[in-house]
Design an enzyme around this catalytic site. Sequence first.
Site, PDB file in Angstrom:
ATOM      1  N   SER A 126      52.118  42.560  38.319  1.00  0.00           N
ATOM      2  CA  SER A 126      52.017  43.448  36.958  1.00  0.00           C
ATOM      3  C   SER A 126      53.042  43.804  36.050  1.00  0.00           C
ATOM      4  O   SER A 126      54.243  43.697  36.675  1.00  0.00           O
ATOM      5  CB  SER A 126      51.337  44.782  37.486  1.00  0.00           C
ATOM      6  OG  SER A 126      51.112  45.649  36.262  1.00  0.00           O
ATOM      7  N   TYR A 139      52.182  52.432  42.226  1.00  0.00           N
ATOM      8  CA  TYR A 139      51.485  51.224  41.747  1.00  0.00           C
ATOM      9  C   TYR A 139      52.740  50.136  41.302  1.00  0.00           C
ATOM     10  O   TYR A 139      52.892  48.999  41.585  1.00  0.00           O
ATOM     11  CB  TYR A 139      50.431  51.563  40.711  1.00  0.00           C
ATOM     12  CG  TYR A 139      50.085  50.049  40.089  1.00  0.00           C
ATOM     13  CD1 TYR A 139      48.919  49.439  41.068  1.00  0.00           C
ATOM     14  CD2 TYR A 139      50.310  49.566  38.976  1.00  0.00           C
ATOM     15  CE1 TYR A 139      48.558  48.269  40.416  1.00  0.00           C
ATOM     16  CE2 TYR A 139      49.646  48.368  38.346  1.00  0.00           C
ATOM     17  CZ  TYR A 139      48.758  47.724  39.197  1.00  0.00           C
ATOM     18  OH  TYR A 139      48.364  46.684  38.717  1.00  0.00           O
TER      19      TYR A 139
HETATM   20  N1  LIG Z   1      43.261  44.885  34.979  1.00  0.00           N
HETATM   21  C1  LIG Z   1      44.329  45.033  34.615  1.00  0.00           C
HETATM   22  O1  LIG Z   1      44.824  45.612  33.559  1.00  0.00           O
HETATM   23  C2  LIG Z   1      45.604  44.507  35.682  1.00  0.00           C
HETATM   24  C3  LIG Z   1      47.008  44.557  35.190  1.00  0.00           C
HETATM   25  C4  LIG Z   1      48.082  44.203  35.740  1.00  0.00           C
HETATM   26  C5  LIG Z   1      47.846  43.721  36.861  1.00  0.00           C
HETATM   27  N2  LIG Z   1      46.570  43.682  37.589  1.00  0.00           N
HETATM   28  C6  LIG Z   1      46.328  43.273  38.958  1.00  0.00           C
HETATM   29  O2  LIG Z   1      45.334  41.975  39.043  1.00  0.00           O
HETATM   30  C7  LIG Z   1      44.650  42.058  40.049  1.00  0.00           C
HETATM   31  C8  LIG Z   1      43.211  42.258  39.798  1.00  0.00           C
HETATM   32  O3  LIG Z   1      42.983  43.353  39.135  1.00  0.00           O
HETATM   33  P1  LIG Z   1      41.516  43.511  38.552  1.00  0.00           P
HETATM   34  O4  LIG Z   1      41.952  44.383  37.351  1.00  0.00           O
HETATM   35  O5  LIG Z   1      40.874  42.278  38.424  1.00  0.00           O
HETATM   36  O6  LIG Z   1      40.824  44.538  39.488  1.00  0.00           O
HETATM   37  P2  LIG Z   1      39.367  44.669  40.342  1.00  0.00           P
HETATM   38  O7  LIG Z   1      38.235  44.366  39.066  1.00  0.00           O
HETATM   39  O8  LIG Z   1      39.374  46.153  40.687  1.00  0.00           O
HETATM   40  O9  LIG Z   1      39.474  43.724  41.199  1.00  0.00           O
HETATM   41  C9  LIG Z   1      40.042  43.812  42.484  1.00  0.00           C
HETATM   42  C10 LIG Z   1      39.609  42.810  43.512  1.00  0.00           C
HETATM   43  O10 LIG Z   1      40.544  42.825  44.753  1.00  0.00           O
HETATM   44  C11 LIG Z   1      39.525  42.986  45.852  1.00  0.00           C
HETATM   45  N3  LIG Z   1      40.236  43.598  46.837  1.00  0.00           N
HETATM   46  C12 LIG Z   1      40.916  44.915  46.761  1.00  0.00           C
HETATM   47  N4  LIG Z   1      41.195  45.225  48.135  1.00  0.00           N
HETATM   48  C13 LIG Z   1      40.905  44.233  48.717  1.00  0.00           C
HETATM   49  C14 LIG Z   1      40.651  44.224  50.237  1.00  0.00           C
HETATM   50  N5  LIG Z   1      41.405  45.176  51.184  1.00  0.00           N
HETATM   51  N6  LIG Z   1      40.408  43.018  50.879  1.00  0.00           N
HETATM   52  C15 LIG Z   1      39.739  42.255  49.908  1.00  0.00           C
HETATM   53  N7  LIG Z   1      39.651  42.352  48.802  1.00  0.00           N
HETATM   54  C16 LIG Z   1      39.922  43.387  48.093  1.00  0.00           C
HETATM   55  C17 LIG Z   1      38.446  43.765  45.318  1.00  0.00           C
HETATM   56  O11 LIG Z   1      37.136  43.122  46.360  1.00  0.00           O
HETATM   57  P3  LIG Z   1      36.107  44.010  46.394  1.00  0.00           P
HETATM   58  O12 LIG Z   1      35.525  44.718  45.009  1.00  0.00           O
HETATM   59  O13 LIG Z   1      34.968  43.173  46.693  1.00  0.00           O
HETATM   60  O14 LIG Z   1      36.391  45.032  47.496  1.00  0.00           O
HETATM   61  C18 LIG Z   1      38.068  43.019  44.090  1.00  0.00           C
HETATM   62  O15 LIG Z   1      37.607  41.657  43.929  1.00  0.00           O
HETATM   63  C19 LIG Z   1      45.326  43.334  40.915  1.00  0.00           C
HETATM   64  O16 LIG Z   1      46.417  42.893  41.801  1.00  0.00           O
HETATM   65  C20 LIG Z   1      45.710  44.171  39.687  1.00  0.00           C
HETATM   66  O17 LIG Z   1      46.820  44.964  40.330  1.00  0.00           O
HETATM   67  C21 LIG Z   1      45.482  44.115  36.899  1.00  0.00           C
END
Ligand SMILES: NC(=O)c1ccc[n+]([C@@H]2O[C@H](COP(=O)([O-])OP(=O)(O)OC[C@H]3O[C@@H](n4cnc5c(N)ncnc54)[C@H](OP(=O)(O)O)[C@@H]3O)[C@@H](O)[C@H]2O)c1
Length: 239
Positions: A126, A139
């Site tokens: 991130s 975080y």
């Molecule tokens: N969205 C943003 O603005 C943003 C910005 C910077 C970085 N990120 C990073 O990008 C990545 C994806 O974020 P997102 O926004 O797409 O989040 P999201 O929509 O909440 O998706 C998170 C995913 O991670 C999976 N997950 C979480 N814990 C898990 C575990 N213990 N075992 C297996 N799967 C797990 C969830 O699976 P289930 O739902 O099936 O449990 C889901 O598929 C993350 O690492 C986040 O920190 C996001």
Amino acid sequence: MNILVTGATSGIGRQLALDYHAAGHSVWALGRSADALAELAQQGLHTGQLDLEDREESLAWFAGIEKLDLAILSAGNCEYIDLPAFDSALVARVMRANVESLAHSIEGVLPALRKGNNPHLVGIGSSAAYLPLPRAEAYGASKAAVAYMLDTLRIGLAAEGVRVSHVAPGFVKTPLTDRNDFPMPCLVTVEQASRAIRKGIAAGKMEIHFPRRFTATMKLLSLLPRSVWLPLARKMAKS
Ligand SMILES: NC(=O)c1ccc[n+]([C@@H]2O[C@H](COP(=O)([O-])OP(=O)(O)OC[C@H]3O[C@@H](n4cnc5c(N)ncnc54)[C@H](OP(=O)(O)O)[C@@H]3O)[C@@H](O)[C@H]2O)c1
């Protein structure tokens, strides 16, 4: 290509898995949500249900994967600290979700990547790691650890021909950020995020960051002495 995506049941990972599948690649989509996995399976993706925080379960699952050309590790979670309560249990949860799960995934995919063509390991960190941001004690620290782990792995894996990329997104509209209760400048869609990540992967970039107008500002601010950044961050925290 043989591609594996963790965190493929939601948000950025889901969009990447669908886009690579639509482009004709063989995609393994991993997550915990049975409903979301069933929907992906219906669309023709291979799916795997596992909790990446469980090392034994994860390694046993990954042992069944033969060969991978690209592994994108997107699984993660975000929780914020609300002072005056500094909750060390929250810190531990975030570290488990973002750092330990990533480590389990890396250990799991490396044997298959080593058999792949022009193998590439991609981890989603991130841009929060660029700067100390209000409420991001847990975080931001977890994502700084992700960046360090990937940057050091790149050195170690170079001799084996395994490329390593670190993705540092700004704000992307997903269920994770839908929970945020503050303004999110330069918010992009998952489609835009997927396009930027896939473009960076195709170009073999070591660091993929987007949207540029946001991440470039963060990088610039990170060059300031902390004594200059502190009053700005405190103002941000107040608002
Ligand atoms: N969205 C943003 O603005 C943003 C910005 C910077 C970085 N990120 C990073 O990008 C990545 C994806 O974020 P997102 O926004 O797409 O989040 P999201 O929509 O909440 O998706 C998170 C995913 O991670 C999976 N997950 C979480 N814990 C898990 C575990 N213990 N075992 C297996 N799967 C797990 C969830 O699976 P289930 O739902 O099936 O449990 C889901 O598929 C993350 O690492 C986040 O920190 C996001």
